[in-house]
Every structure is written in C-alpha cells, then in structure tokens.
Design an enzyme around this catalytic site. Structure first.
Site, PDB file in Angstrom:
ATOM      1  N   ASP A 144     -22.763 -15.537 -10.693  1.00  0.00           N
ATOM      2  CA  ASP A 144     -21.778 -14.564 -10.182  1.00  0.00           C
ATOM      3  C   ASP A 144     -20.588 -15.276  -9.542  1.00  0.00           C
ATOM      4  OD1 ASP A 144     -24.489 -12.370  -9.143  1.00  0.00           O
ATOM      5  OD2 ASP A 144     -23.457 -12.535 -11.052  1.00  0.00           O
ATOM      6  N   ASP A 201     -23.642 -21.838 -11.548  1.00  0.00           N
ATOM      7  CA  ASP A 201     -23.894 -20.620 -10.780  1.00  0.00           C
ATOM      8  C   ASP A 201     -23.454 -19.463 -11.683  1.00  0.00           C
ATOM      9  OD1 ASP A 201     -21.962 -18.848  -8.480  1.00  0.00           O
ATOM     10  OD2 ASP A 201     -24.136 -18.885  -8.409  1.00  0.00           O
TER      11      ASP A 201
HETATM   12  O1  LIG Z   1     -23.535 -16.459  -7.158  1.00  0.00           O
HETATM   13  P1  LIG Z   1     -24.974 -16.234  -7.635  1.00  0.00           P
HETATM   14  O2  LIG Z   1     -25.971 -17.155  -6.944  1.00  0.00           O
HETATM   15  O3  LIG Z   1     -25.091 -16.286  -9.164  1.00  0.00           O
HETATM   16  O4  LIG Z   1     -25.362 -14.705  -7.241  1.00  0.00           O
HETATM   17  C1  LIG Z   1     -24.901 -14.155  -6.030  1.00  0.00           C
HETATM   18  C2  LIG Z   1     -25.434 -12.726  -5.985  1.00  0.00           C
HETATM   19  O5  LIG Z   1     -26.844 -12.735  -6.042  1.00  0.00           O
HETATM   20  C3  LIG Z   1     -25.080 -12.014  -4.702  1.00  0.00           C
HETATM   21  O6  LIG Z   1     -25.415 -12.876  -3.608  1.00  0.00           O
HETATM   22  C4  LIG Z   1     -25.241 -12.188  -2.347  1.00  0.00           C
HETATM   23  O7  LIG Z   1     -25.608 -13.098  -1.323  1.00  0.00           O
HETATM   24  P2  LIG Z   1     -27.032 -12.914  -0.550  1.00  0.00           P
HETATM   25  O8  LIG Z   1     -28.114 -13.215  -1.578  1.00  0.00           O
HETATM   26  O9  LIG Z   1     -27.087 -11.489  -0.048  1.00  0.00           O
HETATM   27  O10 LIG Z   1     -26.968 -13.967   0.572  1.00  0.00           O
HETATM   28  C5  LIG Z   1     -23.782 -11.768  -2.158  1.00  0.00           C
HETATM   29  O11 LIG Z   1     -22.984 -12.942  -2.083  1.00  0.00           O
HETATM   30  C6  LIG Z   1     -23.312 -10.925  -3.344  1.00  0.00           C
HETATM   31  O12 LIG Z   1     -21.928 -10.684  -3.243  1.00  0.00           O
HETATM   32  C7  LIG Z   1     -23.605 -11.627  -4.648  1.00  0.00           C
HETATM   33  O13 LIG Z   1     -23.324 -10.743  -5.740  1.00  0.00           O
HETATM   34 MG   LIG Z   2     -21.728 -17.256  -7.098  1.00  0.00          MG
END
Ligand SMILES: O=P(O)(O)OC[C@@H](O)[C@H]1O[C@@H](OP(=O)(O)O)[C@@H](O)[C@@H](O)[C@@H]1O
Ligand SMILES: [Mg+2]
Ligand SMILES: [Zn+2]
Length: 183
Positions: A13, A11
């Site tokens: 972020d 993953d």
């Molecule tokens: O952890 P990965 O998958 O690499 O990326 C997560 C991000 O795309 C964002 O995903 C969002 O979730 P929603 O997409 O809004 O449910 C939130 O959790 C944000 O805080 C976060 O930065």
């Molecule tokens: Mg993540």
C-alpha cells in the site's frame, strides 16, 4: 539460487497501489498505480525477483477478511503477468499491533518468510522498497538496502523522520526500477 542483490522486496500500500488512512478494505478500493505494475514487469524482465511484504492489520481489525485480501492479490498478479512480469511471493501480516507477532513490520519476519520461501541463503543486500519508516526499518534489520518512494505516505515519512541517510529516495517505484535496471 537467487542472489541477494537480484531480489526486490516491495511494500504494497502506497508503493504498488493507492493507500488510504481508512485502509484498503475491498477489491474495489484496491487501485494500482499503473506505472507500478509496469515497473514490476520491467524488473522481472531485467532478471530481478520481485516479492511483496505487507502489513494487513485491517484483517485483525475486522475491516476485511483474508479471502478479500486474496482477491486483491490475484488481481495484482494477473495485472503483472499480463505485462510479462512475475511476483515470486506475497508475504502478509494479518495481525494487529497488540498481538506481538514476529511478522508485523518494522519487525523483519515477512522478509525472512520471503527468504525462506525462495530458498535463499541470505537477503543481505536485497532491496526493500517502501513508503513508511517501518518498511525501511524492517529491511535494515536484515541487511537490505532501504529505498523510500514518495508515493503513499512517502512524503510524510520523508518530512517526519531524520536518520534516513542510508536510504535511497525516488519519486515512485517506476523511477527506482528505471534506475536499478540501468545499473
Ligand atoms: O503499506 P503496507 O504495509 O502494504 O499496508 C499498510 C496497510 O495495512 C494499512 O496500515 C495501517 O497501519 P496500521 O497497521 O494500522 O499501523 C495504516 O497505515 C493504513 O493507512 C494502511 O492502509
Ligand atoms: Mg505502505
Ligand atoms: Zn504478524
């Protein structure tokens, strides 16, 4: 042919870089964990293939565009390669939660994209490292070994969810890479 147990899917972020509830919307906001860059290089030098599977709904939400996302991934690739590592593929889901796509985690579409791109017959037994439950669920859906890191949303994931018995837990990506490279 890459064997399944030599593939580590990450993953992004909260695992490779700091996450934010306000999304990572620009290159300036994309701040890697230095130890994670070193860990990716360590895995690559130990013979593991590293790929990334990341939800990026911020694109669908209009917070940033794919060109900006590509700048972040070019920066990531440059930093890893400067340490002697390599990232085999970065799979991302640009869709919003309401678009019913097949690639937004917890669905396994990004992991299957990685499998196809790398020409692998199976990713059963590959490693899926994340900070959120949906990362672990996506991995388990296709037979990967889920690994939770406590960085990013990891502590919250650990506190809020039961049923993580099959999940390995490490303080961060570097701790997992250290363990894996000693197996
Ligand atoms: O952890 P990965 O998958 O690499 O990326 C997560 C991000 O795309 C964002 O995903 C969002 O979730 P929603 O997409 O809004 O449910 C939130 O959790 C944000 O805080 C976060 O930065
Ligand atoms: Mg993540
Ligand atoms: Zn998608």
């Amino acid at each position: 042919m890459i064997s399944a147990n030599q593939l580590v899917i990450l993953d992004r972020d909260g695992v490779i870089n700091h996450d934010s509830d306000a999304y990572i919307k620009s290159l300036e906001e994309w701040i890697p964990y230095p130890s994670a860059i070193d860990a990716i290089a360590q895995l690559a030098q130990a013979g593991y293939t590293v790929a990334i599977a990341t939800n990026q709904s911020g694109i669908a939400r209009g917070y940033y565009d794919e060109a900006t996302l590509h700048l972040m991934h070019e920066r990531l690739t440059t930093l890893v390669e400067a340490k002697g590592g390599h990232i085999a593929h970065i799979a991302y889901c640009p869709h919003g939660p309401d678009e019913q796509c097949a690639c937004r985690k917890p669905l396994p579409g990004l992991l299957l994209q990685i499998q196809q791109r790398l020409g692998m017959e199976s990713i059963i037994g590959s490693w899926m490292v994340g900070d959120s439950l949906r990362d672990l669920q996506a991995g388990e859906a296709v037979g990967c070994q889920p690994v939770l890191v406590r960085t990013g949303k990891g502590e919250k994931t650990l506190a809020n969810h039961k049923g993580l018995e099959n999940t390995l837990v490490y303080s961060d990506l570097a701790a997992f890479a250290d363990w894996l490279c000693k197996q």
